[in-house]
Design a protein around this motif. Structure first.
Motif, PDB file in Angstrom:
ATOM      1  N   LEU A 231       0.830  -1.203   0.000  1.00  0.00           N
ATOM      2  CA  LEU A 231       0.000   0.000   0.000  1.00  0.00           C
ATOM      3  C   LEU A 231       0.867   1.257   0.000  1.00  0.00           C
ATOM      4  CD1 LEU A 231      -2.801  -0.954   2.571  1.00  0.00           C
ATOM      5  CD2 LEU A 231      -2.928  -0.993   0.076  1.00  0.00           C
ATOM      6  N   ILE A 232       1.930   1.251   0.789  1.00  0.00           N
ATOM      7  CA  ILE A 232       2.818   2.422   0.863  1.00  0.00           C
ATOM      8  C   ILE A 232       3.482   2.673  -0.490  1.00  0.00           C
ATOM      9  CG2 ILE A 232       4.926   3.338   1.917  1.00  0.00           C
ATOM     10  CD1 ILE A 232       4.138   1.737   4.457  1.00  0.00           C
ATOM     11  N   ARG A 233       3.927   1.589  -1.130  1.00  0.00           N
ATOM     12  CA  ARG A 233       4.593   1.744  -2.441  1.00  0.00           C
ATOM     13  C   ARG A 233       3.611   2.218  -3.514  1.00  0.00           C
ATOM     14  NH1 ARG A 233       5.942   3.182  -6.360  1.00  0.00           N
ATOM     15  NH2 ARG A 233       7.603   2.538  -7.778  1.00  0.00           N
ATOM     16  N   ILE A 234       2.373   1.782  -3.461  1.00  0.00           N
ATOM     17  CA  ILE A 234       1.373   2.259  -4.419  1.00  0.00           C
ATOM     18  C   ILE A 234       1.191   3.768  -4.279  1.00  0.00           C
ATOM     19  CG2 ILE A 234      -1.088   2.232  -4.982  1.00  0.00           C
ATOM     20  CD1 ILE A 234      -1.090  -0.760  -4.295  1.00  0.00           C
ATOM     21  N   ILE A 235       1.099   4.241  -3.034  1.00  0.00           N
ATOM     22  CA  ILE A 235       0.882   5.664  -2.774  1.00  0.00           C
ATOM     23  C   ILE A 235       2.106   6.492  -3.160  1.00  0.00           C
ATOM     24  CG2 ILE A 235       0.493   7.350  -0.910  1.00  0.00           C
ATOM     25  CD1 ILE A 235      -1.183   5.138   0.472  1.00  0.00           C
ATOM     26  N   ASN A 236       3.296   5.894  -3.069  1.00  0.00           N
ATOM     27  CA  ASN A 236       4.567   6.561  -3.351  1.00  0.00           C
ATOM     28  C   ASN A 236       4.513   7.443  -4.611  1.00  0.00           C
ATOM     29  OD1 ASN A 236       7.827   5.177  -4.387  1.00  0.00           O
ATOM     30  ND2 ASN A 236       7.221   7.271  -4.016  1.00  0.00           N
ATOM     31  N   THR A 237       4.114   6.909  -5.743  1.00  0.00           N
ATOM     32  CA  THR A 237       4.217   7.630  -7.020  1.00  0.00           C
ATOM     33  C   THR A 237       2.863   8.089  -7.563  1.00  0.00           C
ATOM     34  OG1 THR A 237       4.403   5.417  -8.017  1.00  0.00           O
ATOM     35  CG2 THR A 237       6.425   6.698  -7.810  1.00  0.00           C
ATOM     36  N   LEU A 238       1.871   8.239  -6.695  1.00  0.00           N
ATOM     37  CA  LEU A 238       0.575   8.739  -7.146  1.00  0.00           C
ATOM     38  C   LEU A 238       0.705  10.134  -7.753  1.00  0.00           C
ATOM     39  CD1 LEU A 238      -1.963   7.672  -4.346  1.00  0.00           C
ATOM     40  CD2 LEU A 238      -1.673   6.681  -6.626  1.00  0.00           C
ATOM     41  N   SER A 239       1.456  11.008  -7.091  1.00  0.00           N
ATOM     42  CA  SER A 239       1.596  12.370  -7.609  1.00  0.00           C
ATOM     43  C   SER A 239       2.377  12.380  -8.920  1.00  0.00           C
ATOM     44  CB  SER A 239       2.298  13.259  -6.571  1.00  0.00           C
ATOM     45  OG  SER A 239       3.557  12.728  -6.222  1.00  0.00           O
ATOM     46  N   LEU A 240       3.388  11.531  -9.034  1.00  0.00           N
ATOM     47  CA  LEU A 240       4.179  11.476 -10.256  1.00  0.00           C
ATOM     48  C   LEU A 240       3.290  11.168 -11.458  1.00  0.00           C
ATOM     49  CD1 LEU A 240       7.590   9.633 -10.597  1.00  0.00           C
ATOM     50  CD2 LEU A 240       5.900   9.566 -12.408  1.00  0.00           C
ATOM     51  N   LEU A 299       5.279  12.574   4.495  1.00  0.00           N
ATOM     52  CA  LEU A 299       4.989  13.956   4.864  1.00  0.00           C
ATOM     53  C   LEU A 299       5.541  14.926   3.822  1.00  0.00           C
ATOM     54  CD1 LEU A 299       3.808  15.906   6.918  1.00  0.00           C
ATOM     55  CD2 LEU A 299       6.003  15.854   8.138  1.00  0.00           C
ATOM     56  N   GLY A 300       6.730  14.643   3.307  1.00  0.00           N
ATOM     57  CA  GLY A 300       7.334  15.513   2.298  1.00  0.00           C
ATOM     58  C   GLY A 300       6.503  15.582   1.025  1.00  0.00           C
ATOM     59  N   CYS A 301       5.998  14.441   0.550  1.00  0.00           N
ATOM     60  CA  CYS A 301       5.189  14.437  -0.667  1.00  0.00           C
ATOM     61  C   CYS A 301       3.831  15.100  -0.432  1.00  0.00           C
ATOM     62  CB  CYS A 301       4.992  13.009  -1.172  1.00  0.00           C
ATOM     63  SG  CYS A 301       6.397  12.374  -2.117  1.00  0.00           S
ATOM     64  N   ALA A 302       3.294  14.972   0.778  1.00  0.00           N
ATOM     65  CA  ALA A 302       2.037  15.651   1.096  1.00  0.00           C
ATOM     66  C   ALA A 302       2.206  17.166   0.968  1.00  0.00           C
ATOM     67  CB  ALA A 302       1.581  15.278   2.508  1.00  0.00           C
ATOM     68  N   ILE A 303       3.289  17.689   1.537  1.00  0.00           N
ATOM     69  CA  ILE A 303       3.559  19.132   1.456  1.00  0.00           C
ATOM     70  C   ILE A 303       3.869  19.551   0.017  1.00  0.00           C
ATOM     71  CG2 ILE A 303       5.142  20.959   2.188  1.00  0.00           C
ATOM     72  CD1 ILE A 303       5.493  19.374   4.831  1.00  0.00           C
ATOM     73  N   SER A 304       4.677  18.742  -0.682  1.00  0.00           N
ATOM     74  CA  SER A 304       5.046  19.063  -2.065  1.00  0.00           C
ATOM     75  C   SER A 304       3.833  19.052  -2.986  1.00  0.00           C
ATOM     76  CB  SER A 304       6.099  18.073  -2.573  1.00  0.00           C
ATOM     77  OG  SER A 304       7.268  18.125  -1.787  1.00  0.00           O
ATOM     78  N   SER A 305       2.912  18.111  -2.753  1.00  0.00           N
ATOM     79  CA  SER A 305       1.705  18.033  -3.582  1.00  0.00           C
ATOM     80  C   SER A 305       0.864  19.293  -3.437  1.00  0.00           C
ATOM     81  CB  SER A 305       0.886  16.797  -3.199  1.00  0.00           C
ATOM     82  OG  SER A 305       1.603  15.609  -3.458  1.00  0.00           O
ATOM     83  N   LEU A 306       0.686  19.746  -2.204  1.00  0.00           N
ATOM     84  CA  LEU A 306      -0.070  20.978  -1.978  1.00  0.00           C
ATOM     85  C   LEU A 306       0.640  22.173  -2.608  1.00  0.00           C
ATOM     86  CD1 LEU A 306      -1.183  20.503   1.746  1.00  0.00           C
ATOM     87  CD2 LEU A 306      -2.586  20.235  -0.308  1.00  0.00           C
ATOM     88  N   ALA A 307       1.984  22.208  -2.480  1.00  0.00           N
ATOM     89  CA  ALA A 307       2.750  23.309  -3.059  1.00  0.00           C
ATOM     90  C   ALA A 307       2.632  23.330  -4.579  1.00  0.00           C
ATOM     91  CB  ALA A 307       4.221  23.196  -2.649  1.00  0.00           C
ATOM     92  N   PHE A 308       2.523  22.147  -5.189  1.00  0.00           N
ATOM     93  CA  PHE A 308       2.438  22.062  -6.635  1.00  0.00           C
ATOM     94  C   PHE A 308       1.163  22.740  -7.159  1.00  0.00           C
ATOM     95  CE2 PHE A 308       5.211  19.327  -9.371  1.00  0.00           C
ATOM     96  CZ  PHE A 308       4.862  19.904 -10.583  1.00  0.00           C
ATOM     97  N   VAL A 386      -5.581  17.005  -5.898  1.00  0.00           N
ATOM     98  CA  VAL A 386      -4.384  17.307  -5.107  1.00  0.00           C
ATOM     99  C   VAL A 386      -4.599  16.942  -3.641  1.00  0.00           C
ATOM    100  CG1 VAL A 386      -2.903  19.167  -4.274  1.00  0.00           C
ATOM    101  CG2 VAL A 386      -3.592  19.106  -6.671  1.00  0.00           C
ATOM    102  N   TRP A 387      -5.729  17.307  -3.085  1.00  0.00           N
ATOM    103  CA  TRP A 387      -6.008  16.990  -1.694  1.00  0.00           C
ATOM    104  C   TRP A 387      -6.206  15.477  -1.470  1.00  0.00           C
ATOM    105  CZ3 TRP A 387      -5.244  19.260   2.757  1.00  0.00           C
ATOM    106  CH2 TRP A 387      -5.072  20.638   2.796  1.00  0.00           C
ATOM    107  N   THR A 388      -6.743  14.785  -2.451  1.00  0.00           N
ATOM    108  CA  THR A 388      -6.884  13.325  -2.337  1.00  0.00           C
ATOM    109  C   THR A 388      -5.515  12.670  -2.240  1.00  0.00           C
ATOM    110  OG1 THR A 388      -8.943  13.355  -3.617  1.00  0.00           O
ATOM    111  CG2 THR A 388      -7.788  11.242  -3.441  1.00  0.00           C
ATOM    112  N   TYR A 389      -4.600  13.077  -3.122  1.00  0.00           N
ATOM    113  CA  TYR A 389      -3.242  12.536  -3.051  1.00  0.00           C
ATOM    114  C   TYR A 389      -2.582  12.890  -1.719  1.00  0.00           C
ATOM    115  CZ  TYR A 389      -3.493  11.771  -8.136  1.00  0.00           C
ATOM    116  OH  TYR A 389      -3.832  11.360  -9.395  1.00  0.00           O
ATOM    117  N   THR A 390      -2.804  14.113  -1.251  1.00  0.00           N
ATOM    118  CA  THR A 390      -2.205  14.554   0.016  1.00  0.00           C
ATOM    119  C   THR A 390      -2.682  13.699   1.178  1.00  0.00           C
ATOM    120  OG1 THR A 390      -2.031  16.840  -0.795  1.00  0.00           O
ATOM    121  CG2 THR A 390      -1.965  16.509   1.590  1.00  0.00           C
TER     122      THR A 390
END
Length: 429
Positions: A231-240, A299-308, A386-390
């Motif tokens: 599950l963690i690995r699936i979520i890893n590249t959702l934003s990508l 946490l880093g990708c959550a913040i980066s996704s919102l920043a994007f 964006v918020w769903t991915y976050t």
């Protein structure tokens, strides 16, 4: 396992294998930017072109899922050889009998079968790394793997065709890809043949091999930690994969960026990952695998996704401000690199099956990211995606508190270890 000589985490005995991955994936990536348009320019409909890539993707997902177990059963070198020959043969048939004769059924057949080849080649090398690198150095070793993958498919494979197409045309460029794949395949065949020994499971009976192959499915239900890691690995590249679909609508469609500007912003993201894959692979050995994934990845990708989303929306058509979240995401998405090492450690007696689940997770991420976007967009627009991915990244962070894995860390040589450092277990905290 004997001591492994390395350079900044790169295992030197596998050096040519890493180069082979970069060269092979360069040739495999030549077609990414133009093949779909090339097929439609030949008179086929966009839906027919899409079906070609759909079948290719399905075959690639199947090969990625099974490659870990297959490589463990027949040895990684043999599996890589099969993937190499399969790619070259199917590409020639696709070019001559498919594209060359404009025969759509044969295009589907040969390109679909070719989809089995590259995952078998590259993910069998992952299995070779797992078998020959001490587990406390797997994180950095896999960081180098993903860096070579990015150099191949993300840089050379995407950039070089911009020069070859004006010179030799799209068809010539597709033929030129074979030279790169052959070079990478021959490197793997002749320069990796003496690496490692015979697979422990190569002498199993046919029934035992089929049982081992089935573990690529059943292990999800018998090992809770593997399921959580999946599950963690699936979520890893959702934003990508998801941002590649929705962000052009925002940047180009609403904020006034040109398509060239958007592509440059996205290219910066991929360029950054070349270096951050290596960086996080090494740092994970000191910080701790899951600890790094939790704080810098999730946490880093959550913040980066919102920043994007919010940075360009706030500052409008500002090219340099828009670069900031691309760099942020390139840094944080690579912090998940240690997950490649986590899977085989969670199932040490069935490493091939564990690697296969990792590969399955990567494929599901590629599929689910645009699927989530297509479901959320009609109701909550781009900001909802964006918020769903976050939220999912934060959910993955919670999962890292539940998963149990021995996380190797290193102590500096100054504290008594010799050379690069000595592995000590770091518990999940």
């Amino acid at each position: 396992m004997k001591s492994e000589k390395h350079w900044f985490g790169l295992p030197l005995s596998l050096f040519w294998g890493y180069i082979a991955i970069a060269v092979f994936m360069s040739g495999d990536g030549f077609e990414m930017a133009f093949l779909s348009k090339h097929i439609t320019d030949m008179g086929f409909t966009p839906s027919q072109s899409a079906l070609v890539f759909t079948l290719y993707g399905a075959a690639a997902a199947l090969a990625a899922w099974s490659s870990g177990v297959v490589a463990e059963i027949i040895t990684p070198q043999r599996a890589m050889r099969i993937g190499f020959f399969l790619w070259v043969i199917m590409h020639i048939l696709f070019m001559t009998l498919g594209l060359g004769m404009r025969n759509y059924p044969l295009m589907l057949l040969f390109y679909g079968i070719r989809g089995l080849a590259y995952p078998l080649f590259i993910y069998s090398f992952v299995m070779l790394v797992v078998q020959n690198v001490p587990k406390h150095r797997l994180s950095s070793a896999m960081g180098w793997f993903w860096a070579m993958y990015s150099i191949g498919i993300g840089c050379v494979g995407s950039y070089l065709p911009s020069f070859t197409i004006p010179w030799m045309g799209e068809t010539g460029t597709l033929w030129f890809a074979i030279a790169w794949v052959v070079a990478g395949g021959l490197m793997a065949m002749f320069l990796l043949r003496n690496v490692g020994g015979e697979s422990e499971k190569a002498n199993l009976s046919t029934r035992e091999k089929l049982t081992e192959l089935s573990r690529a499915v059943t292990i999800l239900f018998t090992n809770r930690n593997i399921f959580l890691a999946c599950l963690i690995r699936i979520i890893n590249t959702l934003s990508l994969f998801g941002f590649a679909v929705v962000m052009p609508m925002l940047f180009v469609g609403r904020l006034g960026f040109t398509m060239s500007e958007w592509l440059q912003i996205w290219a910066v993201f991929f360029f950054i990952t070349i270096f951050t894959n290596i960086m996080w692979g090494v740092l994970g050995e000191y910080i701790g695998w899951i600890r790094q994934v939790r704080w810098f990845g999730c946490l880093g990708c959550a913040i980066s996704s919102l920043a994007f989303y919010y940075l360009p929306v706030t500052f409008g058509h500002n090219y340099w401000v828009a670069m900031i979240p691309a760099v942020m995401l390139g840094i944080t998405v690579a912090a998940f690199v240690p997950m490649t090492a986590v899977f085989p450690v969670l199932e040490p007696k069935h490493k091939g099956a564990a690697v296969s689940i990792y590969n399955l997770s990567a494929g599901l991420s590629n599929f689910l990211a645009p699927a989530i976007a297509s479901l959320v967009l009609p109701f909550f627009d781009i900001v909802g995606v964006v918020w769903t991915y976050t939220v999912l990244y934060l959910f993955a962070g919670i999962l890292t508190l539940i998963i149990r894995v021995e996380q190797p860390a290193r102590i500096p040589a100054s504290q008594g270890a010799k050379g690069y450092g000595e592995a000590v277990p770091l518990q999940n905290k």
